[in-house]
Design an enzyme around this catalytic site. Sequence first.
Site, PDB file in Angstrom:
ATOM      1  N   SER A 142      31.291 -18.382  32.023  1.00 22.26           N
ATOM      2  CA  SER A 142      30.468 -18.015  30.396  1.00 22.26           C
ATOM      3  C   SER A 142      31.881 -18.063  29.438  1.00 22.26           C
ATOM      4  O   SER A 142      32.619 -17.660  29.605  1.00 22.26           O
ATOM      5  CB  SER A 142      30.009 -16.785  30.401  1.00 22.26           C
ATOM      6  OG  SER A 142      29.317 -16.416  29.224  1.00 22.26           O
ATOM      7  N   TYR A 155      29.830  -7.952  30.033  1.00 17.93           N
ATOM      8  CA  TYR A 155      30.014  -9.035  30.675  1.00 17.93           C
ATOM      9  C   TYR A 155      30.858 -10.758  30.321  1.00 17.93           C
ATOM     10  O   TYR A 155      31.145 -11.070  31.241  1.00 17.93           O
ATOM     11  CB  TYR A 155      28.363 -10.304  29.824  1.00 17.93           C
ATOM     12  CG  TYR A 155      27.511 -11.291  30.385  1.00 17.93           C
ATOM     13  CD1 TYR A 155      27.067 -11.692  31.073  1.00 17.93           C
ATOM     14  CD2 TYR A 155      28.340 -12.687  29.339  1.00 17.93           C
ATOM     15  CE1 TYR A 155      26.617 -12.573  32.266  1.00 17.93           C
ATOM     16  CE2 TYR A 155      28.035 -13.835  30.390  1.00 17.93           C
ATOM     17  CZ  TYR A 155      27.073 -13.980  31.297  1.00 17.93           C
ATOM     18  OH  TYR A 155      26.460 -14.894  31.327  1.00 17.93           O
TER      19      TYR A 155
END
Length: 258
Positions: A142, A155
Site C-alpha cells: 500500500s 495498516y
Amino acid sequence: MFERQDFLPGSVAVVTGAGSGIGAAVAAGLVSRGVAVALLDRDAAALAASVAACGGGRTLALTVDVADPDAVRTAFAAAADRLGPVRHAVAAAGILRPAPLTEIDPADFCASWQVNVGGVLHLLQESARTLPPGGSVVVVTSNAAVVPRTSMATYAATKAAAAALTRVAGLELAAVGVRCNMVAPGTTATPMLQALWTDPDAARAQALAGEPEKHRLGIPLGRIADPEDIADTVLYLLSQQARHITMQQLVVDGGASL
C-alpha cells in the site's frame, strides 16, 4: 529484438485474496492470458463469484485463511496436484481496520498482523519451497507503507513490514532465480475500502481533493483506481517482461503519495 511470451505455456499461479477487489482482478487477468489459477480466499461465496468472472480457463477455488500456515501449505500442494507446478504467486489478501492511535483495538491489531504480514510470510515461504527458477512473486502492499496518514497506524505498519519481508525474500530467492516484487496501491475502489464509506459520494470527493487535517494529499490524476489498474501492474511484474526486476515496489496511486 526477439519476442517472448509474457507467461510460459502451462503456467500456474496462486493468488490470495482472490474473492474480490485486486485479487479477483489479478486472477481474471491471469486466466485471460492462459495461466491456470488457484484462487484462495476465506469467503467461499466470493470465490465462486470470482471463478465465474474469470470466464473460463483452468481455475481452482480454495477456501483458505492465509493466517494459517498449514492451510497455505495445503493450498499450494492442491494447486500443484490439480493444475500443475506453481510458477507464480500473488499475495493480495489483506484487512483494513483504521483507528486513531489511542483507540486501536488490540484484537484488530493482532488480526491485521496475522493476515497482512503473516499471510505474506506464509505465501513467501511456500513460494521459496516450490517455485522453479524463473518463477515470480508479487505482494500487494500500500502507499500507506510509504506515506503515513492519521488513523492508519496499524495498516501502515503491517504494509511496511510486508514490504521489508518481501525485499529480504527477494534477496534470498534471487539465488535460485525467483523474483519478488511489490505493488503499492493508493485509494482503489475495492469492497474492503467501500465498506468503510458511510457516504460514498462524499468519501470519493474527499479522496480526490485530499484532507489536510488527516495529512491526506489527494490524487493529482483526479480519479480513484479500479482494481484492474492495480492488477495490470501486478501482471507486468509477474511476467517475463519484468524478468530482470526484483525487490522493487511500484506505487500505483495516481500521484497521491507525491
